[in-house]
Design a protein around this motif. Structure first.
Motif, PDB file in Angstrom:
ATOM      1  N   HIS A 328       0.840  -1.190   0.000  1.00  0.00           N
ATOM      2  CA  HIS A 328       0.000   0.000   0.000  1.00  0.00           C
ATOM      3  C   HIS A 328       0.881   1.248   0.000  1.00  0.00           C
ATOM      4  O   HIS A 328       2.018   1.241   0.491  1.00  0.00           O
ATOM      5  CB  HIS A 328      -0.911   0.007   1.236  1.00  0.00           C
ATOM      6  CG  HIS A 328      -1.993   1.032   1.178  1.00  0.00           C
ATOM      7  ND1 HIS A 328      -1.804   2.350   1.570  1.00  0.00           N
ATOM      8  CD2 HIS A 328      -3.292   0.948   0.767  1.00  0.00           C
ATOM      9  CE1 HIS A 328      -2.934   3.016   1.413  1.00  0.00           C
ATOM     10  NE2 HIS A 328      -3.857   2.199   0.932  1.00  0.00           N
ATOM     11  N   LEU A 329       0.359   2.337  -0.559  1.00  0.00           N
ATOM     12  CA  LEU A 329       1.117   3.585  -0.629  1.00  0.00           C
ATOM     13  C   LEU A 329       1.562   4.051   0.745  1.00  0.00           C
ATOM     14  O   LEU A 329       2.711   4.493   0.918  1.00  0.00           O
ATOM     15  CB  LEU A 329       0.258   4.666  -1.299  1.00  0.00           C
ATOM     16  CG  LEU A 329       0.870   6.078  -1.363  1.00  0.00           C
ATOM     17  CD1 LEU A 329       2.131   6.078  -2.212  1.00  0.00           C
ATOM     18  CD2 LEU A 329      -0.146   7.075  -1.920  1.00  0.00           C
ATOM     19  N   ARG A 330       0.679   3.980   1.748  1.00  0.00           N
ATOM     20  CA  ARG A 330       1.031   4.430   3.093  1.00  0.00           C
ATOM     21  C   ARG A 330       2.182   3.612   3.668  1.00  0.00           C
ATOM     22  O   ARG A 330       3.081   4.139   4.316  1.00  0.00           O
ATOM     23  CB  ARG A 330      -0.182   4.321   4.019  1.00  0.00           C
ATOM     24  CG  ARG A 330      -1.301   5.291   3.730  1.00  0.00           C
ATOM     25  CD  ARG A 330      -0.920   6.688   4.134  1.00  0.00           C
ATOM     26  NE  ARG A 330      -2.078   7.569   4.181  1.00  0.00           N
ATOM     27  CZ  ARG A 330      -2.025   8.865   4.393  1.00  0.00           C
ATOM     28  NH1 ARG A 330      -0.854   9.441   4.592  1.00  0.00           N
ATOM     29  NH2 ARG A 330      -3.117   9.603   4.419  1.00  0.00           N
ATOM     30  N   THR A 331       2.143   2.300   3.421  1.00  0.00           N
ATOM     31  CA  THR A 331       3.221   1.429   3.897  1.00  0.00           C
ATOM     32  C   THR A 331       4.545   1.828   3.254  1.00  0.00           C
ATOM     33  O   THR A 331       5.581   1.947   3.936  1.00  0.00           O
ATOM     34  CB  THR A 331       2.907  -0.041   3.564  1.00  0.00           C
ATOM     35  OG1 THR A 331       1.622  -0.382   4.074  1.00  0.00           O
ATOM     36  CG2 THR A 331       3.949  -0.965   4.180  1.00  0.00           C
ATOM     37  N   ALA A 332       4.521   2.053   1.953  1.00  0.00           N
ATOM     38  CA  ALA A 332       5.741   2.444   1.241  1.00  0.00           C
ATOM     39  C   ALA A 332       6.265   3.791   1.736  1.00  0.00           C
ATOM     40  O   ALA A 332       7.480   3.993   1.838  1.00  0.00           O
ATOM     41  CB  ALA A 332       5.475   2.488  -0.258  1.00  0.00           C
ATOM     42  N   SER A 358      10.262   0.868  -1.812  1.00  0.00           N
ATOM     43  CA  SER A 358       9.277   1.944  -1.810  1.00  0.00           C
ATOM     44  C   SER A 358       9.179   2.593  -3.191  1.00  0.00           C
ATOM     45  O   SER A 358       8.083   2.930  -3.652  1.00  0.00           O
ATOM     46  CB  SER A 358       9.622   2.982  -0.743  1.00  0.00           C
ATOM     47  OG  SER A 358      10.905   3.538  -0.961  1.00  0.00           O
ATOM     48  N   LEU A 359      10.333   2.738  -3.889  1.00  0.00           N
ATOM     49  CA  LEU A 359      10.310   3.329  -5.225  1.00  0.00           C
ATOM     50  C   LEU A 359       9.501   2.466  -6.195  1.00  0.00           C
ATOM     51  O   LEU A 359       8.740   2.983  -7.031  1.00  0.00           O
ATOM     52  CB  LEU A 359      11.741   3.497  -5.739  1.00  0.00           C
ATOM     53  CG  LEU A 359      11.897   4.183  -7.094  1.00  0.00           C
ATOM     54  CD1 LEU A 359      11.292   5.583  -7.056  1.00  0.00           C
ATOM     55  CD2 LEU A 359      13.367   4.246  -7.487  1.00  0.00           C
ATOM     56  N   GLU A 360       9.631   1.157  -6.055  1.00  0.00           N
ATOM     57  CA  GLU A 360       8.855   0.243  -6.919  1.00  0.00           C
ATOM     58  C   GLU A 360       7.357   0.441  -6.698  1.00  0.00           C
ATOM     59  O   GLU A 360       6.576   0.455  -7.655  1.00  0.00           O
ATOM     60  CB  GLU A 360       9.248  -1.207  -6.612  1.00  0.00           C
ATOM     61  CG  GLU A 360       8.534  -2.236  -7.475  1.00  0.00           C
ATOM     62  CD  GLU A 360       8.898  -3.662  -7.094  1.00  0.00           C
ATOM     63  OE1 GLU A 360       8.159  -4.581  -7.507  1.00  0.00           O
ATOM     64  OE2 GLU A 360       9.895  -3.845  -6.366  1.00  0.00           O
ATOM     65  N   VAL A 361       6.955   0.622  -5.446  1.00  0.00           N
ATOM     66  CA  VAL A 361       5.536   0.847  -5.152  1.00  0.00           C
ATOM     67  C   VAL A 361       5.087   2.193  -5.712  1.00  0.00           C
ATOM     68  O   VAL A 361       4.038   2.302  -6.355  1.00  0.00           O
ATOM     69  CB  VAL A 361       5.275   0.783  -3.634  1.00  0.00           C
ATOM     70  CG1 VAL A 361       3.823   1.166  -3.322  1.00  0.00           C
ATOM     71  CG2 VAL A 361       5.585  -0.608  -3.089  1.00  0.00           C
ATOM     72  N   PHE A 362       5.893   3.218  -5.486  1.00  0.00           N
ATOM     73  CA  PHE A 362       5.519   4.563  -5.962  1.00  0.00           C
ATOM     74  C   PHE A 362       5.380   4.602  -7.486  1.00  0.00           C
ATOM     75  O   PHE A 362       4.454   5.210  -8.028  1.00  0.00           O
ATOM     76  CB  PHE A 362       6.556   5.596  -5.520  1.00  0.00           C
ATOM     77  CG  PHE A 362       6.690   5.738  -4.037  1.00  0.00           C
ATOM     78  CD1 PHE A 362       5.610   5.582  -3.188  1.00  0.00           C
ATOM     79  CD2 PHE A 362       7.932   6.041  -3.469  1.00  0.00           C
ATOM     80  CE1 PHE A 362       5.740   5.723  -1.809  1.00  0.00           C
ATOM     81  CE2 PHE A 362       8.070   6.183  -2.101  1.00  0.00           C
ATOM     82  CZ  PHE A 362       6.978   6.015  -1.258  1.00  0.00           C
TER      83      PHE A 362
END
Length: 456
Positions: A328-332, A358-362
């Motif tokens: 989820h964005l918040r987790t990242a 985190s970059l992969e999620v973003f």
């Protein structure tokens, strides 16, 4: 001659009329001597009035418990077309006293009145502070309303659908009795009256009243009054206005406002207190608890408390992952924040996989955001730590590009990435490009400073 007559200047001798009651009158100018009272004013036009009543304090007979005391105060305020903001049992020079803050609608503004009632055997004294909104009105309310709407704590959709927003109707959930959410009488206390944000609006009349009452409580002395004059007391205590009331802003909303206003220590205190209350009920609102950890981490980071910041961001990431999902964005965002602390502590090996995750999620989202830019900037610092300066320049260029496209040319974090880029060019020995990046950073900072809004 009795001490209360001497206090009011009714003695023909040379006794100082302020004796035997003393208090810090700094900032107050004697206004006039009224019958049975004395008045002072300050530079803002606020009024302080001291009255002596030759009868017992009426609330002592009316209040059998805390609920009855508050109801007595509600009725008195309603008779004057007002409502209560807070009712507290406090201590004044070792004596039990009653503190009431009331609010009165004076369109388009509000007046506020704070009262300290101190029982003295068969009589009582009253300190009354009155303040009214002047000049630009509604700034506190406007700032907090906008903040709560943007954070989802206030919902205007029902008003907009019904067209009532144009009719002057109150926002649903905005006004509420401070102690009884189900109370249906006149209520004027709003979410904007939360005492935790007084420091952001020091010139607001409610903030002025609260500060004046704090100063009075701390400085009042009854020099000549013996123990028999202390007066009766209530058999119960108040919860205190600083504690939770029936309706208030969340710690997330208050903490965010305080951080935006530069009151980092205050934000830390509010968030830590809230998290302590959540310990027995961690499963109630796990995502909100995780957000409180995230903000607490930021408060620690701004103060240079890196160990505490990393622990808070780790707790935030764990909470978001459990409640919203690992990707989820918040987790990242929480993972990205923890990685940022790790790189600040020179732990590039631990920071790199967190930045990359985190970059992969973003970047899997529909559009690039500042979060991705922060991750690229962090990876650039990882490359600098490993003396991989060309790779670092590439990361900083990506960060600057995303910052500018997402936030425009006057975004402070853009300047940070540009200064990091200048360092990488310096290590590569390209002083011309170093100077160019440094100058761009200074230009961005000046532009950001000109556009910076204020609170209050």
């Amino acid at each position: 001659m009795s001490w209360w007559r001497r206090l009011l200047g009714q003695d023909t001798g040379d006794v100082d009329p302020r004796v035997p009651i003393r208090f810090d009158a700094g900032g107050w100018t004697p206004n006039r001597r009224a019958t049975g009272a004395r008045e002072w004013t300050d530079a803002l036009g606020n009024v302080l009035r001291l009255e002596i009543e030759t009868e017992p304090a009426p609330y002592l007979a009316a209040a059998t418990d805390l609920s009855a005391l508050r109801e007595w105060c509600r009725r008195n305020a309603a008779q004057r077309d007002g409502g209560i903001v807070s009712v507290d049992v406090v201590e004044v020079d070792g004596r039990q006293a009653l503190q009431i803050i009331e609010k009165f609608e004076r369109r388009p503004t509000y007046d506020y009145e704070g009262t300290l009632i101190v029982p003295l055997r068969d009589r009582h004294c009253r300190f009354v502070v009155r303040a009214r909104e002047q000049g630009r009105t509604g700034m506190r309310e406007a700032v907090i309303t906008g903040h709560l709407v943007s954070s989802g704590e206030l919902d205007l959709s029902s008003m907009l659908a019904a067209g009532s927003a144009r009719d002057g109707a109150p926002i649903p959930g905005w006004f509420s009795d401070p102690y009884d959410p189900a109370y249906e009488g006149r209520t004027l206390r709003s979410l904007a009256d939360d005492p935790r944000v007084d420091g952001l609006f020091p010139d607001h009349p409610l903030s002025q009243v609260r500060m004046a009452l704090v100063k009075l409580r701390a400085s009042i002395e009854f020099d000549d009054v013996d123990e028999t004059e202390r007066g009766p007391t209530l058999t119960f205590a108040s919860a205190g206005e600083e504690r939770r009331s029936g309706r208030e802003m969340s710690a997330v909303a208050v903490g965010t406002l305080l951080l935006q206003g530069g009151r980092v220590v205050d934000a830390q205190t509010i968030l830590e207190e809230s998290l302590k209350r959540h310990v027995p009920n961690a499963g109630g609102e796990p995502a909100r608890v995780a957000m409180e950890w995230q903000l607490l981490g930021l408060a620690h980071e701004l103060q240079g408390h890196l160990d505490q910041a990393e622990a808070a961001f780790e707790a935030s990431a764990t909470g978001f992952a459990a409640s919203l999902g690992e990707r989820h964005l918040r987790t990242a965002q929480a993972i990205n924040s923890r990685a940022r602390i790790l790189i600040s502590r020179k732990d590039a090996d631990a920071a790199e996989p967190l930045f990359r995750f985190s970059l992969e999620v973003f970047e899997s989202g529909p559009a690039e955001t500042s979060d991705a830019a922060v991750a690229w900037n962090g990876l650039g610092l990882v490359h600098i730590a490993r003396e991989q300066y060309e790779e670092a320049v590439g990361c900083f260029e990506r960060a600057v590009d995303i910052f500018e496209r997402a936030n425009g040319p006057a975004f402070p974090d853009t300047a940070t990435a540009l200064r990091n880029m200048a360092l990488a060019w310096k290590r590569l020995g390209d002083l011309e490009r170093m100077a160019e990046a440094w100058q761009r950073a200074e230009d961005v900072e000046r532009a950001a400073q000109r556009r910076r809004p204020g609170i209050g």
